[in-house]
Scaffold this motif. Structure first.
Motif, short mmCIF file in Angstrom:
data_model
loop_
_atom_site.label_atom_id
_atom_site.label_comp_id
_atom_site.label_asym_id
_atom_site.label_seq_id
_atom_site.Cartn_x
_atom_site.Cartn_y
_atom_site.Cartn_z
N MET A 81 0.87 -1.18 0.00
CA MET A 81 0.00 0.00 0.00
C MET A 81 0.90 1.23 0.00
O MET A 81 1.90 1.27 0.73
N PHE A 82 0.56 2.23 -0.81
CA PHE A 82 1.38 3.43 -0.87
C PHE A 82 0.59 4.67 -0.48
O PHE A 82 -0.64 4.71 -0.59
N ASP A 83 1.33 5.67 -0.05
CA ASP A 83 0.75 6.98 0.28
C ASP A 83 1.18 7.97 -0.79
O ASP A 83 2.38 8.20 -0.99
N GLY A 84 0.21 8.52 -1.49
CA GLY A 84 0.51 9.45 -2.57
C GLY A 84 0.62 10.89 -2.13
O GLY A 84 0.59 11.79 -2.98
N GLY A 85 0.76 11.13 -0.82
CA GLY A 85 0.90 12.52 -0.34
C GLY A 85 -0.36 13.34 -0.57
O GLY A 85 -0.28 14.49 -0.98
N LYS A 86 -1.55 12.72 -0.30
CA LYS A 86 -2.85 13.38 -0.47
C LYS A 86 -3.07 13.84 -1.90
O LYS A 86 -3.67 14.89 -2.15
N SER A 87 -2.54 13.09 -2.85
CA SER A 87 -2.76 13.41 -4.26
C SER A 87 -3.75 12.40 -4.85
O SER A 87 -4.20 11.48 -4.16
N ALA A 88 -4.07 12.58 -6.13
CA ALA A 88 -5.01 11.66 -6.80
C ALA A 88 -4.44 10.26 -6.91
O ALA A 88 -5.19 9.30 -7.13
N PHE A 89 -3.12 10.11 -6.76
CA PHE A 89 -2.53 8.77 -6.82
C PHE A 89 -3.05 7.88 -5.69
O PHE A 89 -3.01 6.66 -5.80
N ASP A 90 -3.50 8.49 -4.59
CA ASP A 90 -4.05 7.70 -3.49
C ASP A 90 -5.29 6.91 -3.93
O ASP A 90 -5.68 5.96 -3.25
N SER A 91 -5.91 7.32 -5.03
CA SER A 91 -7.12 6.66 -5.52
C SER A 91 -6.81 5.75 -6.70
O SER A 91 -7.69 5.46 -7.51
N GLU A 92 -5.55 5.30 -6.83
CA GLU A 92 -5.17 4.48 -7.97
C GLU A 92 -4.59 3.14 -7.52
O GLU A 92 -4.19 2.96 -6.38
N VAL A 93 -4.52 2.21 -8.49
CA VAL A 93 -3.84 0.93 -8.33
C VAL A 93 -2.68 0.93 -9.30
O VAL A 93 -2.86 1.29 -10.47
N TRP A 94 -1.50 0.56 -8.84
CA TRP A 94 -0.32 0.59 -9.69
C TRP A 94 0.25 -0.81 -9.92
O TRP A 94 0.24 -1.66 -9.02
N GLY A 95 0.75 -1.04 -11.15
CA GLY A 95 1.40 -2.30 -11.49
C GLY A 95 2.41 -2.07 -12.60
O GLY A 95 2.65 -0.93 -13.03
N ASP A 96 3.01 -3.15 -13.08
CA ASP A 96 4.01 -3.03 -14.14
C ASP A 96 3.32 -2.69 -15.46
O ASP A 96 2.33 -3.33 -15.85
N SER A 97 3.86 -1.74 -16.21
CA SER A 97 3.21 -1.27 -17.43
C SER A 97 3.14 -2.35 -18.51
O SER A 97 2.10 -2.56 -19.14
N GLU A 98 4.24 -3.08 -18.73
CA GLU A 98 4.24 -4.09 -19.78
C GLU A 98 3.28 -5.22 -19.46
O GLU A 98 2.59 -5.74 -20.34
N GLN A 99 3.22 -5.62 -18.19
CA GLN A 99 2.30 -6.69 -17.80
C GLN A 99 0.84 -6.27 -17.99
O GLN A 99 0.02 -7.05 -18.47
N LEU A 100 0.53 -5.05 -17.63
CA LEU A 100 -0.84 -4.56 -17.80
C LEU A 100 -1.20 -4.44 -19.27
O LEU A 100 -2.33 -4.75 -19.68
N MET A 101 -0.24 -3.99 -20.10
CA MET A 101 -0.52 -3.86 -21.53
C MET A 101 -0.76 -5.22 -22.17
O MET A 101 -1.63 -5.39 -23.01
N GLN A 102 0.02 -6.23 -21.74
CA GLN A 102 -0.20 -7.58 -22.26
C GLN A 102 -1.57 -8.09 -21.83
O GLN A 102 -2.31 -8.69 -22.63
N ALA A 103 -1.92 -7.89 -20.56
CA ALA A 103 -3.19 -8.40 -20.05
C ALA A 103 -4.38 -7.76 -20.75
O ALA A 103 -5.38 -8.42 -21.04
N PHE A 104 -4.26 -6.46 -21.03
CA PHE A 104 -5.37 -5.76 -21.69
C PHE A 104 -5.19 -5.70 -23.21
O PHE A 104 -5.95 -5.02 -23.89
#
Length: 388
Positions: free
Chosen positions: A178-201
């Motif tokens: 779990m990460f803290d985005g410093g009260k930014s919009a990133f706090d409302s996101e899920v992050w993963g590896d870009s290449e893996q997500l591109m392959q999956a989608f």
């Protein structure tokens, strides 16, 4: 000759119940007014805090969000070669090529799913966001089906605890941190590896590319180079401005709704203040006549009653601000109209909001108290003393 301030203050103190009720009504209006401003300020602070002024985000021309955008691998490579882009200690271009998709997660206590931004990013993406810190677990490993979730996602949604798996794009994704985005919009996101997500989608290109400027003043030159290259069909914006634009639709909605509510409530408060002051004039007719007989002129009587109304509204404004300040512990999670995804943000009280709320309260007091004050100043000495 002016009516002493102590006389004005004592009149309010003598009528404690009436003063409290009128000031309470104004405090309610001031509370609503301040709450709306705080909500809007919190939204803007969250979105502005998401981006860095020295980062430039590139998305497809005509696209308004990363979800709508597409940047091919060739174009991303061209962006890396631009001279205005900074290099790290190993000589690599500081460009993060990212994929952004929406997935559906279920909020705690609800049956329906909500759209959540899932961002695929390379290790350089983490370098460009130093405000993001892992506060539990660990960061996902590049090339794996691991994900990390923002603080707001962790607190508001089901099935995102560390060690649990989320299933989307026909894969199971293990939550490892779990990460803290410093009260930014990133706090409302899920992050993963870009290449893996591109392959999956099954995506062949990126959603966006974020580059770090070698020199903060070189943005205009970078923009000119991008617009002058016919191979590039992207446009660049400073990351901070891009995210600020993302909040515009929701910010406009909050402002309009808040203005309508404040106007309606303020009409009631001004009527209440006027009734209180008319009542004060009626009860103190003989007193006004005595003041006039002692030599106090009409403008002094007008100023004294107007000052009473302003003091009432000032007390109400301060009371409303005190109650509104407690809203800062609340976090709102709602739909961002621009990206159609969930966005969490809180109430933010700023010195500007304090000043605006107090001025708004004083305006209510002035409008509500002016006519009664005029009536008090126009009383004739003989008629006022005869009324006693």
């Amino acid at each position: 000759m002016k009516v002493p301030f102590s006389y004005v203050f004592r009149n309010l103190w003598t009528r404690k119940l009436t003063t409290a009720l009128t000031a309470g009504g104004m405090a309610l209006v001031a509370f609503v007014f301040a709450a709306v401003l705080m909500l809007d300020a919190g939204l803007k602070q969250t979105m502005v805090g998401t981006g860095s002024f020295d980062n430039v985000i590139f998305i497809r021309k005509g696209a308004e969000t990363e979800i709508q955008s597409g940047v091919s691998r060739d174009q991303a490579s061209l962006l890396e070669s631009l001279p205005q882009i900074a290099r790290d200690v190993d000589g690599r271009a500081m460009v993060s090529k990212e994929s952004v998709v929406l997935i559906s997660l279920t909020k705690r206590g609800q049956d329906k799913g909500s759209n959540i931004v899932t961002r695929g990013l390379p290790p350089m993406g983490l370098t460009l966001r130093p405000q993001v810190k892992i506060i539990s677990g660990r960061m996902f490993r590049p090339g794996s089906s691991e994900i990390v979730v923002g603080r707001s996602i962790f607190e508001d949604f089901e099935g995102v605890a560390i060690g649990q798996s989320l299933r989307f794009a026909q894969r199971d994704w293990l939550v490892v941190g779990m990460f803290d985005g410093g009260k930014s919009a990133f706090d409302s996101e899920v992050w993963g590896d870009s290449e893996q997500l591109m392959q999956a989608f099954r995506r062949g290109g990126y959603s966006s590319a974020i580059g770090h400027l070698a020199d903060s003043n070189s943005f205009d030159a970078l923009k000119a180079d991008v617009e002058g290259d016919i191979r590039l069909t992207v446009e660049g914006k400073r990351e901070q401005i891009f995210y600020e634009d993302q909040s515009r639709a929701l910010s406009t909605f909050i402002s309009i709704l808040g203005t309508v509510l404040s106007v309606i409530f303020s009409l009631g408060a001004m009527i209440g203040a006027a009734i209180t002051m008319y009542s004060a004039v009626a009860m103190r007719t003989a007193e006004i006549g005595t003041l006039r007989a002692l030599g106090f002129r009409r403008p002094s009587i007008l100023a004294a009653f107007l000052l009473e109304a302003l003091l009432l509204s000032l007390v109400g404004g301060i009371g409303g601000l005190v109650f509104a300040s407690f809203l800062q512990v609340i976090t709102i999670s709602t739909l961002n109209f621009q990206s159609f995804s969930q966005l969490a943000f809180g109430f933010t009280l700023t010195p500007g909001i304090v000043l605006q709320t107090l001025l708004f309260s004083l305006l209510m007091g002035f409008v509500g108290g002016f006519l009664p004050a005029m009536e008090a100043s126009r009383l004739k000495i003989v008629d006022a003393l005869r009324a006693a």
